[in-house]
Design a protein around this motif. Structure first.
Motif, PDB file in Angstrom:
ATOM      1  N   ILE A   9      -8.847  -5.433   0.847  1.00  0.00           N
ATOM      2  CA  ILE A   9      -8.388  -4.141   1.382  1.00  0.00           C
ATOM      3  C   ILE A   9      -9.536  -3.414   2.067  1.00  0.00           C
ATOM      4  CG2 ILE A   9      -7.503  -1.853   0.757  1.00  0.00           C
ATOM      5  CD1 ILE A   9      -5.966  -3.256  -1.529  1.00  0.00           C
TER       6      ILE A   9
ATOM      7  N   LEU B 266      -5.227   2.610  -3.495  1.00  0.00           N
ATOM      8  CA  LEU B 266      -4.274   2.626  -2.383  1.00  0.00           C
ATOM      9  C   LEU B 266      -3.016   1.820  -2.694  1.00  0.00           C
ATOM     10  CD1 LEU B 266      -6.560   1.990   0.737  1.00  0.00           C
ATOM     11  CD2 LEU B 266      -6.107   4.144  -0.447  1.00  0.00           C
ATOM     12  N   ILE B 267      -3.066   0.974  -3.726  1.00  0.00           N
ATOM     13  CA  ILE B 267      -1.988   0.016  -3.971  1.00  0.00           C
ATOM     14  C   ILE B 267      -0.804   0.678  -4.661  1.00  0.00           C
ATOM     15  CG2 ILE B 267      -1.363  -2.136  -5.137  1.00  0.00           C
ATOM     16  CD1 ILE B 267      -4.306  -2.974  -4.899  1.00  0.00           C
TER      17      ILE B 267
ATOM     18  N   GLY C 258      -3.290   5.016   2.665  1.00  0.00           N
ATOM     19  CA  GLY C 258      -4.053   4.305   3.672  1.00  0.00           C
ATOM     20  C   GLY C 258      -5.446   4.857   3.849  1.00  0.00           C
TER      21      GLY C 258
ATOM     22  N   LEU D  65       0.822  -1.205   0.000  1.00  0.00           N
ATOM     23  CA  LEU D  65       0.000   0.000   0.000  1.00  0.00           C
ATOM     24  C   LEU D  65       0.860   1.260   0.000  1.00  0.00           C
ATOM     25  CD1 LEU D  65      -2.870  -0.893   2.513  1.00  0.00           C
ATOM     26  CD2 LEU D  65      -2.678  -1.390   0.063  1.00  0.00           C
TER      27      LEU D  65
END
Length: 227
Positions: A180, A102-103, A90, A87
């Motif tokens: 996630i 987010l990745i 967050g 990530l």
């Protein structure tokens, strides 16, 4: 800068494909039983459970091409091939449709496990910490930045060149974005968090002197030799 009574520990990190700079790691989360056939081989109904999580310490990380000692405390040391996501951002209560943003990157991973110790813990309804979170238990290959696209295709594990696990990433019960999102409802996610997203059926032993390689189409492999 604060002073410490002992030297500060080294920052855990993983390699980045094609770069000398590394990705600093904050925490490691792992999803249990995220492929239907693996859930069944472990004696569970894959339709009956939401995702659940366990953790590994960040300093359990191992780079690909490492030689690691056979861990003490076990006579049944197992591989678990996994897609790992790193990530770069967050949040809490992240919507599924917003989760992929987010990745930062993706990698091959191997969730090394003291299987006999885990079986004892399960039978006694005790925590899995010592069966999952021991030294050098989190193998992660070089991260490929998410800008290169979401990995698709096959995930496999080979021990001494023999395929022991193989599946398609599309066979995950809970896709990466859903994992996630669900996890963000349990803890606040942060940049630097890694998530191991579950393993297919076929988990099995690695013996002393054996080479274990995790492959995912489009990613650099995660390779270890046990000594």
């Amino acid at each position: 800068m604060s002073d410490f009574v002992l030297p500060a520990p080294a920052q855990p990190s993983v390699a980045v494909q094609g770069q000398s700079a590394r990705f600093a790691v904050r925490r490691i989360f792992c999803v249990g039983r995220n492929y239907a056939e693996h859930a069944r081989e472990m004696g569970h109904d894959p339709e009956a459970e939401p995702p659940f999580f366990f953790t590994k310490p960040a300093d359990a990380l191992v780079d690909s091409a490492s030689r690691i000692p056979y861990p003490f405390g076990t006579a049944d040391f197992h591989h678990e091939a996994e897609l790992v996501v790193a990530l770069g951002a967050g949040g809490s209560f992240v919507a599924t449709e917003a989760a992929e943003a987010l990745i930062w990157g993706y990698a091959c991973g191997n969730d090394l496990t003291r299987r006999d110790m885990q079986a004892v813990a399960k039978a006694a309804r005790r925590p899995w910490d010592m069966s999952k979170g021991f030294d050098r238990s989190a193998v992660v290959g070089p991260l490929r930045p998410a800008s290169f696209g979401v990995p698709k295709g096959r995930i496999r594990c080979l021990v001494e060149g023999r395929v022991t696990q193989e599946a398609d990433l599309s066979e995950m019960i809970w896709p990466v974005a859903a994992v996630i999102s669900y996890l963000s409802r349990l803890v606040e996610l942060h940049p630097g968090d890694l998530i191991f997203t579950g393993t297919p059926a076929g988990v099995g032993p690695i013996l002393r002197g054996q080479r274990c390689e995790v492959q995912i189409d489009g990613l650099e492999p995660a390779v270890i030799e046990v000594i």
